[in-house]
Design a protein around this motif. Structure first.
Motif, short mmCIF file in Angstrom:
data_model
loop_
_atom_site.label_atom_id
_atom_site.label_comp_id
_atom_site.label_asym_id
_atom_site.label_seq_id
_atom_site.Cartn_x
_atom_site.Cartn_y
_atom_site.Cartn_z
N ASP A 211 0.89 -1.26 0.00
CA ASP A 211 0.07 0.07 -0.12
C ASP A 211 0.90 1.23 0.18
OD1 ASP A 211 -2.51 -1.25 0.29
OD2 ASP A 211 -1.67 -1.92 2.09
N LYS A 212 2.33 1.18 0.59
CA LYS A 212 2.94 2.21 0.71
C LYS A 212 4.21 1.48 0.38
CE LYS A 212 0.41 5.80 1.96
NZ LYS A 212 0.57 6.97 1.41
N VAL A 213 5.14 2.16 -0.55
CA VAL A 213 6.44 1.50 -0.89
C VAL A 213 7.26 2.69 -0.77
CG1 VAL A 213 7.76 0.54 -2.59
CG2 VAL A 213 5.38 0.08 -2.77
N LEU A 214 8.35 2.59 0.29
CA LEU A 214 9.09 3.54 0.67
C LEU A 214 10.57 3.05 0.18
CD1 LEU A 214 7.92 3.61 4.33
CD2 LEU A 214 6.90 4.66 2.32
N MET A 215 11.47 4.09 -0.12
CA MET A 215 12.92 3.55 -0.30
C MET A 215 14.04 4.53 0.37
SD MET A 215 13.04 3.40 -4.67
CE MET A 215 14.87 2.80 -4.67
N LEU A 216 14.83 3.91 1.12
CA LEU A 216 15.84 4.62 1.67
C LEU A 216 16.30 5.38 0.14
CD1 LEU A 216 17.34 2.43 4.22
CD2 LEU A 216 16.47 4.53 4.73
N GLU A 217 17.10 6.61 0.72
CA GLU A 217 17.87 7.49 -0.35
C GLU A 217 18.93 6.77 -1.10
OE1 GLU A 217 19.78 11.81 -0.37
OE2 GLU A 217 19.50 10.92 1.58
N ASN A 218 19.73 6.08 -0.52
CA ASN A 218 20.77 5.38 -1.21
C ASN A 218 20.74 3.93 -1.57
OD1 ASN A 218 22.73 7.66 -1.66
ND2 ASN A 218 22.70 7.41 0.54
N THR A 219 19.42 3.69 -2.24
CA THR A 219 18.79 2.55 -2.63
C THR A 219 18.74 2.17 -4.16
OG1 THR A 219 16.76 2.35 -2.05
CG2 THR A 219 18.19 1.63 -0.43
N TRP A 220 18.33 0.99 -4.62
CA TRP A 220 18.08 0.95 -5.98
C TRP A 220 17.02 -0.15 -6.13
CZ3 TRP A 220 18.92 -3.52 -9.07
CH2 TRP A 220 19.87 -4.25 -8.52
N TYR A 221 16.01 -0.01 -7.36
CA TYR A 221 14.89 -0.75 -7.38
C TYR A 221 14.77 -1.16 -9.01
CZ TYR A 221 10.39 -2.59 -6.08
OH TYR A 221 9.24 -3.54 -5.93
N SER A 222 14.92 -2.09 -9.51
CA SER A 222 14.96 -2.24 -11.13
C SER A 222 14.75 -3.66 -11.27
CB SER A 222 16.35 -1.89 -11.50
OG SER A 222 16.56 -2.38 -13.01
N VAL A 223 14.39 -3.93 -12.63
CA VAL A 223 14.18 -5.37 -13.06
C VAL A 223 15.37 -6.24 -13.36
CG1 VAL A 223 14.31 -4.38 -15.46
CG2 VAL A 223 12.77 -6.42 -15.11
N ILE A 224 16.61 -5.33 -13.24
CA ILE A 224 17.54 -6.13 -13.62
C ILE A 224 18.87 -5.36 -12.99
CG2 ILE A 224 18.37 -5.09 -15.86
CD1 ILE A 224 19.24 -7.94 -16.70
N SER A 225 20.12 -6.00 -12.27
CA SER A 225 21.19 -5.18 -11.97
C SER A 225 22.05 -4.64 -12.90
CB SER A 225 22.10 -6.30 -11.26
OG SER A 225 22.92 -6.79 -11.93
N GLN A 304 -7.98 0.36 -3.32
CA GLN A 304 -6.78 1.19 -3.35
C GLN A 304 -5.47 0.77 -3.64
OE1 GLN A 304 -6.72 4.52 -0.38
NE2 GLN A 304 -4.53 3.70 0.13
N ARG A 305 -5.13 -0.46 -3.37
CA ARG A 305 -3.85 -0.94 -3.71
C ARG A 305 -3.91 -1.48 -5.03
NH1 ARG A 305 -3.48 -5.88 -0.52
NH2 ARG A 305 -3.52 -4.55 1.22
N MET A 306 -4.98 -2.05 -5.71
CA MET A 306 -5.24 -2.52 -7.01
C MET A 306 -5.20 -1.28 -7.98
SD MET A 306 -5.63 -5.58 -7.19
CE MET A 306 -6.76 -6.56 -8.35
N GLU A 307 -5.95 -0.13 -7.41
CA GLU A 307 -5.87 1.10 -8.32
C GLU A 307 -4.59 1.54 -8.46
OE1 GLU A 307 -8.86 3.52 -6.42
OE2 GLU A 307 -10.56 2.50 -7.41
N LYS A 308 -3.58 1.63 -7.33
CA LYS A 308 -2.52 2.10 -7.30
C LYS A 308 -1.57 1.49 -8.49
CE LYS A 308 1.82 2.15 -4.63
NZ LYS A 308 2.22 1.86 -3.32
N TYR A 309 -1.45 0.21 -8.59
CA TYR A 309 -0.82 -0.46 -9.65
C TYR A 309 -1.34 -0.49 -10.76
CZ TYR A 309 2.36 -2.01 -5.78
OH TYR A 309 3.20 -2.14 -4.69
#
Length: 317
Positions: A211-225, A304-309
């Motif tokens: 429902d909430k996706v949070l990221m620390l500042e120096n992180t990464w999120y991707s389909v591949i490295s 709400q979660r379904m609509e978000k995605y």
């Protein structure tokens, strides 16, 4: 203290400052002014370096060996209330995926996340944070238990990807991750996801629907490295820096594309430079997110979660 390649100017200045302070203690020479000048230059250098980090440098920071891992966060958040739960009730207990109950204040949460090791022995024990299918099935079992008792779920993501071994594929790695994504979209309790390190591929997505996706500042999120992307496109790892820029994998990129909801600021130099400050920032972000979600009914949460995605990405009919 370990330094990354781009942090070497900081290392040199810190060594100069240490020597200066030692001279001041061991002799009658007044080095106060010299030390102040070095401290000033050090502060300016740090600000300059960390203000202009490239995507690849943020990837390096997310992998820093001193960076706090999932268990570090959980123990700091929950203290003695942390109770780890084990096993998928089918094959075995995957040590790369941990989970259990814990409290932040008076509120109970089900914590789930990937755990890396601190040295060679524990890295092998934790399979370098790469989960097998039973790890994702354990995560799903714990989520379903949380749903049964009305307990919110917090997932902490830090993985280079799901384990790609033949035996993992034979036991249904793809199905296990897909099942988790499906079940998480319709889980009837709040889900708060925090990316605390690496967020790579389906390995991250297997516990990454929230429902909430949070990221620390120096992180990464991707389909591949970046390395894998470079090896596919250029048949070499040499272009990993270009790949990191092209993948748009940093927290700022993710927030701009509305794929994550919030960036959690880290201390100057990364989460490892001031762990306590990082833990407090993560705790506050989790508590704040739960406050926004706790009064929603199960039906409202799922809708709400379904609509978000559904609204993510660009497409044409």
């Amino acid at each position: 203290m370990e330094y990354l390649e781009f942090e070497l100017p900081i290392k040199e200045l810190e060594e100069q400052l240490d020597k200066c302070q030692i001279i001041g203690k061991e002799s009658d020479v007044d080095v106060t002014e010299t030390c102040k000048q070095i401290e000033k230059k050090l502060a300016e250098t740090k600000k300059e370096i960390y203000k202009n980090l490239t995507a690849w440098q943020r990837v390096q920071l997310s992998r820093h060996p001193n960076r706090p891992y999932t268990l570090d966060h959980i123990k700091a958040l929950c203290g003695d209330s942390w109770l780890e739960l084990h096993g998928d009730r089918n094959v075995k207990d995957d040590k790369a995926m941990i989970g259990g109950l814990g409290k932040i204040g008076d509120q109970s949460y089900m914590f789930i996340g990937q755990q890396k090791g601190y040295n060679t022995k524990t890295r092998q024990y934790r399979n370098f944070g790469m989960s097998n299918p039973e790890g994702y099935r354990k995560a799903l079992r714990l989520m379903k238990s949380a749903e049964k008792f009305g307990i919110p779920v917090v997932t902490l993501i830090d993985t280079p990807g799901a384990y790609p071994g033949l035996e993992a594929e034979e036991r249904g790695q793809g199905e296990a991750i897909a099942r988790n994504i499906l079940e998480m979209t319709r889980l009837k309790v709040p889900i708060i996801t925090v990316i605390i390190g690496e967020g790579a591929s389906g390995g991250a997505l297997g516990i990454g629907v929230g429902d909430k996706v949070l990221m620390l500042e120096n992180t990464w999120y991707s389909v591949i490295s970046p390395e894998s992307c470079s090896s596919i496109l250029w048949r070499s790892w040499e272009y990993k820096e270009q790949a990191a820029e092209a993948l748009k994998l940093t927290a700022k990129d993710m927030k701009r594309m509305k794929l994550v909801d919030q960036i959690i600021k880290e201390p100057l130099g990364g989460a490892h430079t001031d762990r306590e400050k990082t833990f407090i920032a993560v705790r506050d972000a989790i508590v704040s997110s739960y406050e926004e979600l706790k009064n929603l009914s199960p039906k409202q949460l799922v809708k709400q979660r379904m609509e978000k995605y559904e609204h993510m990405g660009v497409f044409k009919d």
